[in-house]
Design a protein around this motif. Sequence first.
Motif, PDB file in Angstrom:
ATOM      1  N   GLY A 177      37.403  37.932  38.696  1.00 11.12           N
ATOM      2  CA  GLY A 177      36.393  38.900  38.286  1.00 11.12           C
ATOM      3  C   GLY A 177      36.909  40.247  37.833  1.00 11.12           C
ATOM      4  O   GLY A 177      36.119  41.187  37.642  1.00 11.12           O
ATOM      5  N   ILE A 178      38.204  40.374  37.616  1.00 11.57           N
ATOM      6  CA  ILE A 178      38.757  41.701  37.293  1.00 11.57           C
ATOM      7  C   ILE A 178      38.129  42.263  36.014  1.00 11.57           C
ATOM      8  O   ILE A 178      37.961  41.561  35.025  1.00 11.57           O
TER       9      ILE A 178
ATOM     10  N   ASN B 129      35.714  38.580  45.909  1.00  8.92           N
ATOM     11  CA  ASN B 129      35.459  39.296  44.642  1.00  8.92           C
ATOM     12  C   ASN B 129      34.236  38.783  43.888  1.00  8.92           C
ATOM     13  O   ASN B 129      33.348  39.552  43.525  1.00  8.92           O
ATOM     14  N   GLU B 130      34.205  37.469  43.629  1.00 12.14           N
ATOM     15  CA  GLU B 130      33.184  36.966  42.714  1.00 12.14           C
ATOM     16  C   GLU B 130      31.786  37.033  43.317  1.00 12.14           C
ATOM     17  O   GLU B 130      30.839  37.447  42.639  1.00 12.14           O
TER      18      GLU B 130
ATOM     19  N   ALA C 200      38.840  42.573  49.104  1.00 12.25           N
ATOM     20  CA  ALA C 200      37.577  41.902  49.443  1.00 12.25           C
ATOM     21  C   ALA C 200      37.905  40.499  49.930  1.00 12.25           C
ATOM     22  O   ALA C 200      37.742  39.519  49.221  1.00 12.25           O
ATOM     23  N   GLY C 201      38.360  40.416  51.158  1.00  7.71           N
ATOM     24  CA  GLY C 201      38.781  39.134  51.717  1.00  7.71           C
ATOM     25  C   GLY C 201      37.631  38.268  52.200  1.00  7.71           C
ATOM     26  O   GLY C 201      37.826  37.086  52.478  1.00  7.71           O
ATOM     27  N   SER C 202      36.434  38.848  52.331  1.00  2.62           N
ATOM     28  CA  SER C 202      35.275  38.083  52.802  1.00  2.62           C
ATOM     29  C   SER C 202      33.998  38.719  52.276  1.00  2.62           C
ATOM     30  O   SER C 202      33.625  39.817  52.699  1.00  2.62           O
ATOM     31  N   ALA C 203      33.316  38.036  51.352  1.00  6.07           N
ATOM     32  CA  ALA C 203      32.084  38.587  50.781  1.00  6.07           C
ATOM     33  C   ALA C 203      31.028  38.782  51.863  1.00  6.07           C
ATOM     34  O   ALA C 203      30.360  39.816  51.913  1.00  6.07           O
TER      35      ALA C 203
END
Length: 256
Positions: free
Chosen positions: A89-90, A66-67, A33-36
């Motif tokens: 966020g894992i 991620n977040e 997820a390199g760009s929300a």
Amino acid sequence: MSKLEIHQFPIRGDNYAVLLHDEDANVTASIDAGSAAAIADELRKKGWSLTHIFTTHHHGDHTEGNEALKQEFGCTIVGPRAEAARVPGIDRPVSEGDEVSFGRFTFNILETGGHTAGHISFVEPNEAVAFVGDTLFTLGCGRVFEGDAQTMWASLSKLMQLPDDTKIYCGHEYTQANARFALTIEPENEALQTRAKQIDELRARGEPTVPTTMAEEKATNPFLRPHSSAIRARLNLQDAADWQVFGEIRARKDNA
Ligand code: ZN
Ligand code: FE
């Protein structure tokens, strides 16, 4: 029963984002997820709601979204146990041999360290697909940032055990530069010459060179070919171990 839907699109210039969707179970995963914003946009276009993020490694171009995505969708983030502290966020740390259920599909976790120490790959054997992040690229491999040549070669060797028809999805579109470099290492490889031309044609039309297959990579990717006598002769490493030949090819690429 529907198949596993795989939707790949470019983000951040040369990164690839991938959305996996199981229509029957109504689940959707993002590979990294390199760009929300870019991923949320694509989800809206598809009408899908994000249920999972599968993180291959901690680098920002694979985790910066991620977040925000977790906040928007409440998705579960699965990522490498060895890098859990560095994956925002894992929720579910995983390691070699773990299985991750996704709708009707099951992903096997392979540890493929070397680019980063804890890098993992996600493999769905029944669908014959592997998501390998920055370990193996079309005609290339990731830079060895946190491991050594021996570790990276062990990881690539592990991926080479996958069946030849396995589709390999990687994190970047680096293929044209990789092809130019590959031709300096094994110029006499006719399969590579042909492929380099096909890649130029694909890129001229703006089309991706990802996914690739394990069979194509074994035949043309110099990083998977340290056993080649032509390569060994060119590098003057006739009697070296495979990992040493691999290490020399990687060093030349780093300095190219
Ligand atoms: Zn990376
Ligand atoms: Fe990357």
